[in-house]
Write a protein that holds these residues in place. Sequence first.
Motif, short mmCIF file in Angstrom:
data_model
loop_
_atom_site.label_atom_id
_atom_site.label_comp_id
_atom_site.label_asym_id
_atom_site.label_seq_id
_atom_site.Cartn_x
_atom_site.Cartn_y
_atom_site.Cartn_z
N UNK A 60 -36.09 42.53 32.08
CA UNK A 60 -36.21 42.84 30.66
C UNK A 60 -37.26 43.93 30.44
N UNK A 61 -38.40 43.79 31.08
CA UNK A 61 -39.47 44.76 30.91
C UNK A 61 -39.08 46.12 31.50
N UNK A 62 -38.27 46.10 32.52
CA UNK A 62 -37.84 47.35 33.15
C UNK A 62 -36.72 48.03 32.36
N UNK A 63 -36.16 47.35 31.36
CA UNK A 63 -35.12 47.94 30.52
C UNK A 63 -33.74 47.93 31.14
N UNK A 108 -36.38 41.63 48.19
CA UNK A 108 -36.32 42.86 47.41
C UNK A 108 -35.27 42.71 46.32
N UNK A 109 -35.48 43.42 45.23
CA UNK A 109 -34.53 43.45 44.12
C UNK A 109 -33.95 44.86 44.04
N UNK A 110 -32.74 45.01 44.57
CA UNK A 110 -32.06 46.31 44.62
C UNK A 110 -33.05 47.37 45.13
N UNK A 111 -33.11 48.51 44.45
CA UNK A 111 -34.07 49.55 44.81
C UNK A 111 -35.24 49.59 43.83
N UNK A 112 -35.43 48.45 43.09
CA UNK A 112 -36.48 48.39 42.08
C UNK A 112 -37.81 47.89 42.63
N UNK A 113 -37.79 46.75 43.33
CA UNK A 113 -39.04 46.17 43.83
C UNK A 113 -38.84 45.57 45.22
N UNK A 134 -38.48 50.82 55.48
CA UNK A 134 -37.08 51.09 55.13
C UNK A 134 -36.95 51.08 53.61
N UNK A 135 -36.73 52.25 53.04
CA UNK A 135 -36.55 52.35 51.60
C UNK A 135 -35.12 51.99 51.23
N UNK A 136 -34.96 51.07 50.26
CA UNK A 136 -33.63 50.70 49.79
C UNK A 136 -33.13 51.74 48.79
N UNK A 137 -31.88 52.15 48.97
CA UNK A 137 -31.25 53.14 48.08
C UNK A 137 -29.94 52.56 47.58
N UNK A 138 -29.79 52.52 46.27
CA UNK A 138 -28.55 52.04 45.64
C UNK A 138 -27.89 53.19 44.92
N UNK A 139 -26.71 53.59 45.40
CA UNK A 139 -25.97 54.72 44.82
C UNK A 139 -24.83 54.13 43.98
N UNK A 140 -24.91 54.30 42.66
CA UNK A 140 -23.93 53.72 41.76
C UNK A 140 -22.71 54.62 41.70
N UNK A 177 -26.99 43.51 40.08
CA UNK A 177 -28.05 44.02 40.95
C UNK A 177 -28.08 43.24 42.26
N UNK A 178 -28.01 43.91 43.39
CA UNK A 178 -28.07 43.21 44.68
C UNK A 178 -29.48 42.70 44.96
N UNK A 179 -29.58 41.45 45.33
CA UNK A 179 -30.85 40.83 45.70
C UNK A 179 -30.87 40.67 47.22
N UNK A 180 -31.87 41.19 47.87
CA UNK A 180 -31.93 41.16 49.33
C UNK A 180 -32.78 39.96 49.77
N UNK A 181 -32.14 39.04 50.47
CA UNK A 181 -32.81 37.85 50.98
C UNK A 181 -32.99 38.01 52.50
N UNK A 182 -34.19 37.74 52.98
CA UNK A 182 -34.48 37.80 54.41
C UNK A 182 -34.91 36.42 54.87
#
Length: 443
Positions: free
Chosen positions: A389-392, A412-417, A431-437, A401-406
């Motif tokens: 919500x805060x991120x808009x 990680x939350x997509x390429x946001x956090x 490893x930087x996550x990149x999400x190309x829509x 949004x893909x959630x990365x579970x290890x």
Amino acid sequence: MSTAPVLSPEVLWQRLGRFPPATGYCVAYSGGRDSHVLLHLMAALRERLDVPLRAVHINHGLQAAAPDWALHCSDVCARLAIPLTVIAVACEVGAGDSLEEAARTARYRAFEQTLQCGEALLLAHHQDDQAETVLLRLLRGAGVHGLAAMPPRRPLGRGLLLRPLLDVPAAAVAEYAQAQGLRWVEDPSNSSDRFDRNFLRNRLLPLLAERWPGYAGPLARAAVHAAEAAELADALAAQDLEQCADGSGLDLDALRALPEPRRRNLLRLWLRRQQLRPPDASRLQAGLQALLEAGPDRAPELAWNGMRLRRYRNRLLLDAATPALAPQVWDLQRPLPLPDAELRVEPVLGAGLRQALRSAHVEVRFRTGGERCRPAGSRHRRSLKKLLQEHGVPPWERQRLPLIYIDGELAAVADLWVCEGFQAAPGEPGLRLVRVVNQGPFC
């Protein structure tokens, strides 16, 4: 005596000179008279082309004689020493579509897939075909973009689609075919008036020709005038878009400040730039009015063809319908395709996920509710709902949004956090996550 202009290889050569140079030419050869004439003319120009020449035949499988037509095309191309590709397609008729439209969609999809980089696909549409298209679109209430009918050229796949005979009368094409003794196949469905174009061609146009014998020329010129008007409308829309664009959406206040016709004009251009076909005029007008005028407690939307226009935080945004999302195992070694995007990693120093996590069990999941994350560098663990919500992030996008579970823990939350404990330390390989829509269904 006929007054039709003489059609010759030289005439076609001059018309080809109006178009950009191509790395090769591919004739769309149906086996009918018009495409046979175009193929024959191109064969006569072979030595002057200085690029490869080939033909493609699309077998729709809608007639019992379709295999015979493909054989006829193969025989003709063999005699002309022109390589031929035969492509079988399936015509899937969707809700609200006609068989004609389904066949056309399948045909052009095959054309797009077969074109090589820089190659030009040549279609045999002539002046009378253009006149028919203008009349059909007029009867369907088309605007200036529709009344512009068939363009002489447009991009297609990795190449171009060209119509070099678009200003040539059908009579000239027929005279060339007769003079050269060409043989062609006749599609029996052309005599069936259940198809709109056939009804127009077989029933209405003969009456029109009795009163206005040269009707095709003025109608084709009307298409040119409509194309010019459409170009001007697009130029105005592009100026308005500069004022209204807000990231991936449109600013609602700026849109409201425009007169109503300019709003719709802008919206059509915005959608076309995203490879989307705009909704029809009445749906566009009603939907846009609701989006702009409904109260803040309402959630209006404009839905069509699997797409939705929605509003969020004073912006107009696109939302593409996607299938249900299921968890997937991801090895991080290669990109992960998702219904509306592609997820991949890029090597980076001192950021992203720790590179050592490559060997862990990585799974991509989607929101079910209640997820929590402490973004790297943050002091507190917070609900994912609040963070988004805060991120808009619009509500409908949050579920995709893909959630990365290890090893079963949210990392990680997509390429946001990246969540605390999983981030690369300063100077450590990461490893930087990149999400190309995906940009749209038509590419």
